[in-house]
Design a protein around this motif. Sequence first.
Motif, mmCIF file in Angstrom:
data_model
loop_
_atom_site.group_PDB
_atom_site.id
_atom_site.type_symbol
_atom_site.label_atom_id
_atom_site.label_comp_id
_atom_site.label_asym_id
_atom_site.label_seq_id
_atom_site.Cartn_x
_atom_site.Cartn_y
_atom_site.Cartn_z
ATOM 1 N N MET A 65 8.383 0.099 -6.474
ATOM 2 C CA MET A 65 7.159 -0.629 -6.158
ATOM 3 C C MET A 65 6.934 -0.662 -4.644
ATOM 4 O O MET A 65 5.853 -0.324 -4.172
ATOM 5 N N GLY A 66 7.950 -1.058 -3.904
ATOM 6 C CA GLY A 66 7.816 -1.218 -2.462
ATOM 7 C C GLY A 66 7.639 0.083 -1.706
ATOM 8 O O GLY A 66 6.915 0.138 -0.713
ATOM 9 N N GLU A 67 8.280 1.134 -2.181
ATOM 10 C CA GLU A 67 8.246 2.408 -1.461
ATOM 11 C C GLU A 67 7.146 3.352 -1.941
ATOM 12 O O GLU A 67 6.745 4.251 -1.206
ATOM 13 N N LYS A 68 6.693 3.180 -3.188
ATOM 14 C CA LYS A 68 5.732 4.139 -3.740
ATOM 15 C C LYS A 68 4.465 3.487 -4.282
ATOM 16 O O LYS A 68 3.367 3.885 -3.914
ATOM 17 N N LEU A 69 4.617 2.523 -5.165
ATOM 18 C CA LEU A 69 3.470 1.965 -5.877
ATOM 19 C C LEU A 69 2.479 1.282 -4.948
ATOM 20 O O LEU A 69 1.272 1.519 -5.025
ATOM 21 N N PHE A 70 2.983 0.444 -4.059
ATOM 22 C CA PHE A 70 2.086 -0.301 -3.174
ATOM 23 C C PHE A 70 1.247 0.640 -2.319
ATOM 24 O O PHE A 70 0.022 0.547 -2.281
ATOM 25 N N ALA A 71 1.910 1.556 -1.642
ATOM 26 C CA ALA A 71 1.200 2.460 -0.724
ATOM 27 C C ALA A 71 0.257 3.396 -1.465
ATOM 28 O O ALA A 71 -0.872 3.631 -1.013
ATOM 29 N N THR A 72 0.692 3.919 -2.600
ATOM 30 C CA THR A 72 -0.152 4.843 -3.360
ATOM 31 C C THR A 72 -1.409 4.139 -3.860
ATOM 32 O O THR A 72 -2.515 4.681 -3.768
ATOM 33 N N THR A 73 -1.234 2.934 -4.366
ATOM 34 C CA THR A 73 -2.383 2.167 -4.851
ATOM 35 C C THR A 73 -3.367 1.905 -3.714
ATOM 36 O O THR A 73 -4.573 2.138 -3.858
ATOM 37 N N LEU A 74 -2.857 1.447 -2.594
ATOM 38 C CA LEU A 74 -3.735 1.162 -1.454
ATOM 39 C C LEU A 74 -4.416 2.433 -0.941
ATOM 40 O O LEU A 74 -5.597 2.410 -0.594
ATOM 41 N N PHE A 75 -3.677 3.535 -0.911
ATOM 42 C CA PHE A 75 -4.265 4.789 -0.448
ATOM 43 C C PHE A 75 -5.422 5.219 -1.358
ATOM 44 O O PHE A 75 -6.464 5.672 -0.884
ATOM 45 N N LEU A 76 -5.231 5.044 -2.666
ATOM 46 C CA LEU A 76 -6.300 5.377 -3.604
ATOM 47 C C LEU A 76 -7.509 4.460 -3.447
ATOM 48 O O LEU A 76 -8.622 4.821 -3.817
ATOM 49 N N LEU A 77 -7.282 3.291 -2.876
ATOM 50 C CA LEU A 77 -8.382 2.366 -2.583
ATOM 51 C C LEU A 77 -9.018 2.659 -1.223
ATOM 52 O O LEU A 77 -9.913 1.944 -0.787
ATOM 53 N N GLY A 78 -8.495 3.694 -0.551
ATOM 54 C CA GLY A 78 -9.054 4.088 0.737
ATOM 55 C C GLY A 78 -8.384 3.440 1.931
ATOM 56 O O GLY A 78 -8.940 3.461 3.038
ATOM 57 N N GLU A 79 -7.208 2.886 1.741
ATOM 58 C CA GLU A 79 -6.491 2.209 2.820
ATOM 59 C C GLU A 79 -5.169 2.922 3.078
ATOM 60 O O GLU A 79 -4.356 3.063 2.179
ATOM 61 N N ASP A 80 -4.949 3.348 4.292
ATOM 62 C CA ASP A 80 -3.747 4.095 4.671
ATOM 63 C C ASP A 80 -2.808 3.200 5.475
ATOM 64 O O ASP A 80 -3.138 2.753 6.562
ATOM 65 N N PHE A 81 -1.632 2.949 4.918
ATOM 66 C CA PHE A 81 -0.639 2.106 5.579
ATOM 67 C C PHE A 81 0.596 2.899 6.009
ATOM 68 O O PHE A 81 1.634 2.317 6.308
ATOM 69 N N THR A 82 0.491 4.233 6.067
ATOM 70 C CA THR A 82 1.660 5.050 6.356
ATOM 71 C C THR A 82 2.264 4.790 7.730
ATOM 72 O O THR A 82 3.463 4.942 7.907
ATOM 73 N N LYS A 83 1.464 4.393 8.698
ATOM 74 C CA LYS A 83 1.999 4.170 10.046
ATOM 75 C C LYS A 83 1.979 2.701 10.436
ATOM 76 O O LYS A 83 2.047 2.364 11.612
ATOM 77 N N LYS A 84 1.898 1.847 9.445
ATOM 78 C CA LYS A 84 1.862 0.409 9.700
ATOM 79 C C LYS A 84 3.127 -0.242 9.152
ATOM 80 O O LYS A 84 3.751 0.284 8.227
ATOM 81 N N PHE A 86 5.576 -2.599 7.010
ATOM 82 C CA PHE A 86 5.545 -2.984 5.602
ATOM 83 C C PHE A 86 4.894 -4.354 5.424
ATOM 84 O O PHE A 86 4.169 -4.581 4.458
ATOM 85 N N ILE A 87 5.132 -5.247 6.350
ATOM 86 C CA ILE A 87 4.581 -6.601 6.242
ATOM 87 C C ILE A 87 3.051 -6.573 6.239
ATOM 88 O O ILE A 87 2.415 -7.394 5.559
ATOM 89 N N ASP A 88 2.452 -5.613 6.935
ATOM 90 C CA ASP A 88 0.995 -5.474 6.913
ATOM 91 C C ASP A 88 0.509 -5.105 5.508
ATOM 92 O O ASP A 88 -0.523 -5.591 5.044
ATOM 93 N N MET A 89 1.263 -4.234 4.856
ATOM 94 C CA MET A 89 0.916 -3.850 3.490
ATOM 95 C C MET A 89 1.036 -5.066 2.563
ATOM 96 O O MET A 89 0.164 -5.306 1.730
#
Length: 164
Positions: A65-84, A86-89
């Motif tokens: 969840m923490g390493e894949k699900l959260f970021a993938t879901t947000l990315f599909l929503l148009g939000e990129d957290f790859t360089k931010k 984890f607390i921001d996510m």
Amino acid sequence: MNELEDKLIMVLYECNQHKKMINNAYNHLQKNLPLDKERYIKFSLEQVGFIDQFLFRFSKLQDSMGEKLFATTLFLLGEDFTKKPFIDMLNRLEKLELLGRQEWMDLRTIRNNVAHEYSFNVDELTDSLNDIFKVKDKLISIYDTFYEYCKSKFEFVQNSEVLK
């Protein structure tokens, strides 16, 4: 489906498998909970195996969840957290009402406390195990919330044969 959609389907499938195994292990252990020193010392190898399975799958679900699900879901929503950080996510997910940031951090702390589950101090061990058994439903609830959210937001999740 594109690569990112495939990734979300595979992450959800993986999380579903971890959830299933957590529940299986818990069902085998439930009649012995809460643990105490005397009961734990008398556990069979099979019962200890279910504890190991529970701990492994709990950790894997939380990691997935923490390493894949959260970021993938947000990315599909148009939000990129790859360089931010984890607390921001986590803050963003809290704003979406998918989880409580502090709740997630507390789950991490409890999990980390059990990381040394073969402690020589059986009282500490059973206390840590009891703590993680108590939060099983919370972790699964967070995952279920994500799963339902993904089904409601992404038609490809609703229509996935892999997730049926």
